[in-house]
Motif scaffolding. Structure first.
Motif, PDB file in Angstrom:
ATOM      1  N   SER A   1      53.621  42.923  46.512  1.00  0.00           N
ATOM      2  CA  SER A   1      53.246  44.331  47.030  1.00  0.00           C
ATOM      3  C   SER A   1      52.871  45.295  46.067  1.00  0.00           C
ATOM      4  O   SER A   1      52.904  46.393  46.548  1.00  0.00           O
ATOM      5  CB  SER A   1      54.590  44.575  47.676  1.00  0.00           C
ATOM      6  OG  SER A   1      55.677  44.675  46.582  1.00  0.00           O
ATOM      7  N   SER A   2      52.389  44.914  45.007  1.00  0.00           N
ATOM      8  CA  SER A   2      51.988  45.898  43.915  1.00  0.00           C
ATOM      9  C   SER A   2      50.472  46.013  44.238  1.00  0.00           C
ATOM     10  O   SER A   2      49.838  45.327  44.858  1.00  0.00           O
ATOM     11  CB  SER A   2      52.180  45.325  42.639  1.00  0.00           C
ATOM     12  OG  SER A   2      51.938  46.200  41.670  1.00  0.00           O
ATOM     13  N   ASN A   3      49.748  46.862  43.281  1.00  0.00           N
ATOM     14  CA  ASN A   3      48.546  47.071  43.376  1.00  0.00           C
ATOM     15  C   ASN A   3      47.853  46.025  42.377  1.00  0.00           C
ATOM     16  O   ASN A   3      48.579  45.111  41.916  1.00  0.00           O
ATOM     17  CB  ASN A   3      48.150  48.753  43.128  1.00  0.00           C
ATOM     18  CG  ASN A   3      48.691  49.199  41.862  1.00  0.00           C
ATOM     19  OD1 ASN A   3      48.987  48.128  40.998  1.00  0.00           O
ATOM     20  ND2 ASN A   3      48.561  50.357  41.530  1.00  0.00           N
ATOM     21  N   GLU A   4      46.488  46.375  42.371  1.00  0.00           N
ATOM     22  CA  GLU A   4      45.941  45.311  41.418  1.00  0.00           C
ATOM     23  C   GLU A   4      46.375  45.105  39.914  1.00  0.00           C
ATOM     24  O   GLU A   4      46.422  44.047  39.475  1.00  0.00           O
ATOM     25  CB  GLU A   4      44.328  45.695  41.494  1.00  0.00           C
ATOM     26  CG  GLU A   4      43.895  46.761  40.802  1.00  0.00           C
ATOM     27  CD  GLU A   4      43.932  48.309  41.780  1.00  0.00           C
ATOM     28  OE1 GLU A   4      44.403  47.997  42.798  1.00  0.00           O
ATOM     29  OE2 GLU A   4      43.417  48.990  40.815  1.00  0.00           O
ATOM     30  N   LEU A   5      46.922  46.349  39.565  1.00  0.00           N
ATOM     31  CA  LEU A   5      47.512  46.362  38.363  1.00  0.00           C
ATOM     32  C   LEU A   5      48.727  45.346  38.032  1.00  0.00           C
ATOM     33  O   LEU A   5      48.705  44.408  37.038  1.00  0.00           O
ATOM     34  CB  LEU A   5      47.828  47.748  37.776  1.00  0.00           C
ATOM     35  CG  LEU A   5      46.806  48.761  37.526  1.00  0.00           C
ATOM     36  CD1 LEU A   5      47.347  50.020  37.368  1.00  0.00           C
ATOM     37  CD2 LEU A   5      45.768  48.414  36.314  1.00  0.00           C
ATOM     38  N   GLY A   6      49.644  45.647  39.069  1.00  0.00           N
ATOM     39  CA  GLY A   6      50.716  44.608  38.887  1.00  0.00           C
ATOM     40  C   GLY A   6      50.363  42.955  39.349  1.00  0.00           C
ATOM     41  O   GLY A   6      50.746  42.616  38.701  1.00  0.00           O
ATOM     42  N   LYS A   7      49.343  42.891  40.039  1.00  0.00           N
ATOM     43  CA  LYS A   7      48.710  41.508  40.260  1.00  0.00           C
ATOM     44  C   LYS A   7      48.308  40.907  39.054  1.00  0.00           C
ATOM     45  O   LYS A   7      48.351  39.875  38.831  1.00  0.00           O
ATOM     46  CB  LYS A   7      47.636  41.560  41.326  1.00  0.00           C
ATOM     47  CG  LYS A   7      48.614  41.555  42.807  1.00  0.00           C
ATOM     48  CD  LYS A   7      47.543  41.434  43.977  1.00  0.00           C
ATOM     49  CE  LYS A   7      48.400  41.666  45.276  1.00  0.00           C
ATOM     50  NZ  LYS A   7      47.938  43.017  45.826  1.00  0.00           N
ATOM     51  N   ARG A   8      47.645  41.839  38.418  1.00  0.00           N
ATOM     52  CA  ARG A   8      46.986  41.371  36.908  1.00  0.00           C
ATOM     53  C   ARG A   8      48.075  40.875  36.124  1.00  0.00           C
ATOM     54  O   ARG A   8      47.907  40.007  35.383  1.00  0.00           O
ATOM     55  CB  ARG A   8      46.026  42.568  36.424  1.00  0.00           C
ATOM     56  CG  ARG A   8      44.793  42.552  37.087  1.00  0.00           C
ATOM     57  CD  ARG A   8      43.917  43.711  36.373  1.00  0.00           C
ATOM     58  NE  ARG A   8      42.808  44.152  37.582  1.00  0.00           N
ATOM     59  CZ  ARG A   8      42.476  45.350  37.452  1.00  0.00           C
ATOM     60  NH1 ARG A   8      42.814  46.150  36.773  1.00  0.00           N
ATOM     61  NH2 ARG A   8      41.294  45.450  38.519  1.00  0.00           N
TER      62      ARG A   8
ATOM     63  N   VAL B   1      42.840  40.418  29.436  1.00  0.00           N
ATOM     64  CA  VAL B   1      42.692  41.442  30.065  1.00  0.00           C
ATOM     65  C   VAL B   1      41.519  41.855  30.891  1.00  0.00           C
ATOM     66  O   VAL B   1      41.371  41.793  31.892  1.00  0.00           O
ATOM     67  CB  VAL B   1      42.919  42.861  29.087  1.00  0.00           C
ATOM     68  CG1 VAL B   1      42.484  44.208  29.970  1.00  0.00           C
ATOM     69  CG2 VAL B   1      44.215  43.063  28.747  1.00  0.00           C
ATOM     70  N   GLY B   2      40.313  41.295  30.058  1.00  0.00           N
ATOM     71  CA  GLY B   2      38.920  41.422  30.729  1.00  0.00           C
ATOM     72  C   GLY B   2      39.108  40.394  31.833  1.00  0.00           C
ATOM     73  O   GLY B   2      38.127  40.698  32.836  1.00  0.00           O
ATOM     74  N   PHE B   3      39.419  39.026  31.505  1.00  0.00           N
ATOM     75  CA  PHE B   3      39.237  38.158  32.551  1.00  0.00           C
ATOM     76  C   PHE B   3      40.113  38.427  33.911  1.00  0.00           C
ATOM     77  O   PHE B   3      39.419  38.316  35.004  1.00  0.00           O
ATOM     78  CB  PHE B   3      39.856  36.727  32.007  1.00  0.00           C
ATOM     79  CG  PHE B   3      40.161  35.715  33.079  1.00  0.00           C
ATOM     80  CD1 PHE B   3      39.263  34.829  33.589  1.00  0.00           C
ATOM     81  CD2 PHE B   3      41.538  35.161  33.414  1.00  0.00           C
ATOM     82  CE1 PHE B   3      39.411  33.942  34.427  1.00  0.00           C
ATOM     83  CE2 PHE B   3      41.731  34.385  34.178  1.00  0.00           C
ATOM     84  CZ  PHE B   3      40.585  33.705  34.796  1.00  0.00           C
ATOM     85  N   LEU B   4      41.361  38.804  33.732  1.00  0.00           N
ATOM     86  CA  LEU B   4      42.187  39.658  34.723  1.00  0.00           C
ATOM     87  C   LEU B   4      41.484  40.260  35.571  1.00  0.00           C
ATOM     88  O   LEU B   4      41.586  40.633  36.829  1.00  0.00           O
ATOM     89  CB  LEU B   4      43.668  39.766  34.434  1.00  0.00           C
ATOM     90  CG  LEU B   4      44.366  38.711  33.954  1.00  0.00           C
ATOM     91  CD1 LEU B   4      45.660  38.958  33.005  1.00  0.00           C
ATOM     92  CD2 LEU B   4      44.932  37.764  35.347  1.00  0.00           C
TER      93      LEU B   4
ATOM     94  N   VAL C   1      38.851  38.835  37.768  1.00  0.00           N
ATOM     95  CA  VAL C   1      39.077  38.174  38.768  1.00  0.00           C
ATOM     96  C   VAL C   1      40.004  38.954  39.758  1.00  0.00           C
ATOM     97  O   VAL C   1      39.547  38.804  40.959  1.00  0.00           O
ATOM     98  CB  VAL C   1      40.292  37.084  38.268  1.00  0.00           C
ATOM     99  CG1 VAL C   1      40.735  36.253  39.518  1.00  0.00           C
ATOM    100  CG2 VAL C   1      39.276  36.159  37.132  1.00  0.00           C
ATOM    101  N   ILE C   2      40.846  39.721  39.386  1.00  0.00           N
ATOM    102  CA  ILE C   2      41.648  40.742  40.520  1.00  0.00           C
ATOM    103  C   ILE C   2      41.000  41.990  40.273  1.00  0.00           C
ATOM    104  O   ILE C   2      41.327  42.941  39.397  1.00  0.00           O
ATOM    105  CB  ILE C   2      43.074  40.800  40.034  1.00  0.00           C
ATOM    106  CG1 ILE C   2      43.625  39.144  39.940  1.00  0.00           C
ATOM    107  CG2 ILE C   2      43.903  41.576  40.998  1.00  0.00           C
ATOM    108  CD1 ILE C   2      45.011  39.145  39.360  1.00  0.00           C
ATOM    109  N   LYS C   3      40.065  42.323  41.368  1.00  0.00           N
ATOM    110  CA  LYS C   3      39.341  43.470  41.375  1.00  0.00           C
ATOM    111  C   LYS C   3      39.972  44.711  42.270  1.00  0.00           C
ATOM    112  O   LYS C   3      40.796  44.378  43.213  1.00  0.00           O
ATOM    113  CB  LYS C   3      37.841  43.449  41.971  1.00  0.00           C
ATOM    114  CG  LYS C   3      36.982  42.515  40.948  1.00  0.00           C
ATOM    115  CD  LYS C   3      35.633  42.650  41.656  1.00  0.00           C
ATOM    116  CE  LYS C   3      34.664  42.090  40.524  1.00  0.00           C
ATOM    117  NZ  LYS C   3      34.611  40.923  40.519  1.00  0.00           N
ATOM    118  N   SER C   4      39.917  46.043  42.088  1.00  0.00           N
ATOM    119  CA  SER C   4      40.287  47.087  42.510  1.00  0.00           C
ATOM    120  C   SER C   4      39.732  46.922  44.134  1.00  0.00           C
ATOM    121  O   SER C   4      38.469  46.683  44.104  1.00  0.00           O
ATOM    122  CB  SER C   4      40.075  48.272  41.877  1.00  0.00           C
ATOM    123  OG  SER C   4      40.403  48.333  40.512  1.00  0.00           O
ATOM    124  N   GLU C   5      40.324  47.343  45.107  1.00  0.00           N
ATOM    125  CA  GLU C   5      39.775  47.405  46.509  1.00  0.00           C
ATOM    126  C   GLU C   5      39.004  48.729  46.527  1.00  0.00           C
ATOM    127  O   GLU C   5      39.633  49.806  46.202  1.00  0.00           O
ATOM    128  CB  GLU C   5      40.895  47.327  47.410  1.00  0.00           C
ATOM    129  CG  GLU C   5      41.434  46.095  47.666  1.00  0.00           C
ATOM    130  CD  GLU C   5      42.744  46.028  48.537  1.00  0.00           C
ATOM    131  OE1 GLU C   5      42.910  46.901  49.382  1.00  0.00           O
ATOM    132  OE2 GLU C   5      43.453  44.942  48.304  1.00  0.00           O
TER     133      GLU C   5
END
Lengths: 84, 607
Positions: free
Chosen positions: B257-264, B332-335, B338-342
């Motif tokens: 339920s978190s934003n992309e930062l939490g998912k990363r 950090v770069g990889f994540l 892979v997990i981009k901001s909407e």
């Protein structure tokens, strides 16, 4: 000293007293800072040559003085409540 | 799919457990031990939540600005809280709230993995050798008494004591259960040797941790089973590796339920633990030799497998950190790839996410950050609405010059920005405040301030919209009197925006930032008086038409309201976090009547 008196002195379980103490501490600290601000403003005003700027600083000083007065009154009231 | 799985999983687990209880009372005692242990962890978590009122947030800000600091923070906080899951969920919520960056978050996660190994040491070194249930009873009694107290902190201490009491009691029951279980069935007979055993027990470890949502509980279970010789040492090591991987499930669930930062961050947690697990499996023999050497060096007996397991657990997590540190930036770069901001079609809340709601502190900080963001957008809209450039307003240039440089009215659709950006964001913040509704008066007060700040933003923008109509007409009017008055209104608003920006910038260092707003309130009242005097002169002298005079009267009121609301936003937003001094500042701040008295006194002195 009776147990009741001892507990009152400790005031460990009395949340109201705890809050009052916190308010007292907070007010004292802010008043101290306001007094320091007032002192600094007086120095700045005495050195300021621009009339318009001086007037603005004077205005700020009047606010700080009123705030200090209000804070001191509030503190006295809280202390009075604590004593009664 | 997820819902169906959950619907099937729960009854299946319950049936299996019920069957187990029926056939084995010892299994029942072990399971009860695990349940009590988990309940203890919940109580411990609840206890720590009581102490997050600003303290955790301040510590986080100060102690995570370098990688080694964030790793140390992770180690220390997990050692104290005895739950890496709790630390990782808190980290995700703080990351989502924008309190820390991804690298700092990753550092904390690395540290939390090491910190969680202290649990193994405590249980293996202390829990099994001392009769800890003796400590559990008084802790529970004192804890429950404390829970009944009104003070938030005493309640917190109560929950922590109760939590520790239940943890100890849980360990005791698990220990007892395994001791008696041993006489009935020897699980050690089912031990599988070699790599198949290693993989099998790693999977069992993952599964057990996913079910219990606590690597700590799994580890305690492993240690107690190992102490009762119900599992072999090799299989216990594999279970510990599995527990380490399985524990990431809590972070993953928290990040959903978190934003992309939490998912990363959850991704980083998973990668770290899987890589660490793979290293441990690949180099298991070398690790065993290292464990033996370290154990011999620190004086752990040859046959003390429980302490050896603690050494192993610490060692492989430490190796994981050493291996992963050089790759932190790559990770950090990889994540981020892979997990981009909407992409945003309309303005989306940046800091508000469900995981922040777990902790009042994180939620409040998220709302503050979002409010600050909306305020920045709103002042930009106000500047454009007044046909001005915000950058110029905030520069050192004389405001009179800035106004003169922007003498031509510019078309700017405030309604569009208001509807699609500001109103949406303010609504999202207000919705979020409703979700956080708290019985705690301190938190409720902070929520209320954030709510009021957002309401003031909306009112200020509505007023600018009204003001814009006539302002566009009159700033370049042929009538120099009306044009000067409207430019004066613009200048006044610009001046307040500039001054507020300065107060906000000094917010961290200035101890009386809220009180600094009172000087602005005084200027507002003073200028309002001056404007009325001038307006009367203009009307009496016939310098402006009746229509112009009415417009000016209305617009001076809108200007008053805009400035008043801009001050109010900052009054409620600046240092909206609770503290004794902040509260004192709110108490001392002068109200309108008091400002009026100061103004009257000043006038008397001048006369």
């Amino acid at each position: 000293m009776t147990l009741k008196k001892l507990l009152t002195r400790l005031n460990f379980f009395d949340t109201h007293a705890l809050q009052q103490r916190e308010s007292e501490e907070g007010l004292s600290k802010v008043i101290e800072k306001l007094q320091e601000k007032e002192r600094q403003l007086r120095v700045t005003i005495s050195l300021e040559r621009d009339e318009e700027e001086r007037e603005l600083l004077q205005q700020e000083l009047s606010i700080v003085v009123s705030q200090t007065r209000k804070g001191t009154e509030l503190l006295a009231r809280i202390r009075e409540e604590g004593d009664s | 799919m997820k819902g169906t799985l959950q619907k099937v999983m729960l009854p299946t687990i319950l049936v299996i457990l019920a069957y187990g209880f029926w056939i084995s009372p010892d299994f029942k005692e072990i399971a009860a031990g695990v349940a009590i242990f988990l309940f203890g962890m919940l109580a411990l978590e609840e206890g720590f939540k009581a102490f997050t009122g600003g303290t955790l947030e301040k510590i986080l800000k100060k102690t995570t600005n370098k990688l080694w600091k964030s790793i140390s923070f992770g180690v220390v906080s997990t050692s104290i809280m005895q739950s890496s899951s709790l630390v990782s969920v808190i980290t995700i919520s703080f990351l989502g709230a924008g309190l820390i960056g991804l690298s700092e978050g990753i550092g904390i996660i690395f540290g939390a993995n090491l910190g969680t190994t202290t649990g193994a040491w405590l249980v293996a070194g202390f829990g099994l050798k001392v009769k800890i249930s003796a400590y559990a009873m008084p802790m529970l009694v004192f804890g429950v008494i404390m829970i009944f107290q009104k003070s938030r902190h005493l309640k917190g201490i109560g929950y922590i004591l109760t939590g520790l009491g239940f943890l100890f009691l849980g360990i005791h029951h698990m220990k007892e259960g395994f001791e008696t279980f041993k006489s009935a069935i020897d699980l050690a007979e089912y031990a599988v040797a070699g790599y198949p055993g290693l993989f099998l027990f790693t999977l069992i470890g993952i599964f057990a941790t996913v079910v219990m949502q606590s690597s700590h509980a799994t580890l305690v279970l492993i240690i107690t089973a190992l102490a009762a010789q119900q599992i072999s040492y090799e299989n216990a090591l594999a279970l510990a590796i599995g527990a380490n991987v399985g524990t990431t499930i809590t972070a993953i669930l928290g990040a959903l339920s978190s934003n992309e930062l939490g998912k990363r961050l959850a991704g980083a947690h998973l990668i770290f633990n899987v890589v660490t697990g793979l290293i441990a499996i690949a180099f298991i023999h070398q690790l065993l030799v290292a464990v033996d050497l370290i154990s011999a060096y620190v004086g752990i007996a040859e046959a003390d497998y429980t302490l050896k397991l603690a050494v192993f657990h610490t060692l492989f997590n430490l190796i994981g950190i050493v291996v992963m540190i050089p790759f932190t930036n790559h990770l950090v770069g990889f994540l981020e790839r892979v997990i981009k901001s909407e992409p945003d079609k309309y303005a989306q809340p940046k800091y508000l996410n469900e995981s922040a709601l777990e902790f009042a502190d994180a939620a409040l900080e998220a709302m503050r950050m979002e409010t600050a963001r909306v305020y920045t957008m709103a002042t930009d809209v106000i500047a454009k609405g007044l046909s001005l450039d915000k950058q110029k307003i905030l520069s050192d240039a004389k405001l009179k010059t800035v106004i003169a440089q922007h003498a031509r009215a510019i078309d700017y659709d405030i309604d569009d920005v208001y509807e699609h950006e500001i109103k949406r964001l303010c609504s999202a913040i207000l919705d979020f405040t409703n979700k956080l509704s708290s019985a705690d008066p301190v938190i409720a007060r902070q929520i209320s301030r954030i709510r009021m700040a957002n309401q003031s933003i909306l009112i200020a923008l509505k007023d600018v919209k009204h003001l814009q109509k006539n302002m566009k007409r009159y700033i370049a009017s042929d009538n120099p009197e009306i044009s000067a008055e409207y430019n004066r209104l613009r200048q006044r608003i610009a001046k307040v925006i500039r001054r507020l920006e300065k107060i906000r910038a000094s917010g961290e260092t200035s101890v009386t930032s809220i009180l600094s707003l009172d000087a602005l309130k005084l200027t507002l009242e003073k200028n309002m008086g001056l404007l009325h005097e001038r307006m009367n002169e203009l009307i009496r002298g016939g310098k402006v038409s009746a229509e112009m005079a009415i417009s000016l009267m209305n617009d001076s009121n809108y200007t008053y309201s805009i400035i008043h609301n801009l001050i109010q936003i900052n009054h409620n937003y600046l240092k909206s976090e609770e503290g004794t001094e902040t509260e004192a500042e709110h108490m001392i701040a002068l109200n309108r009547e008091e400002i009026g008295t100061v103004l009257a006194d000043n006038r008397e002195t001048a006369e």
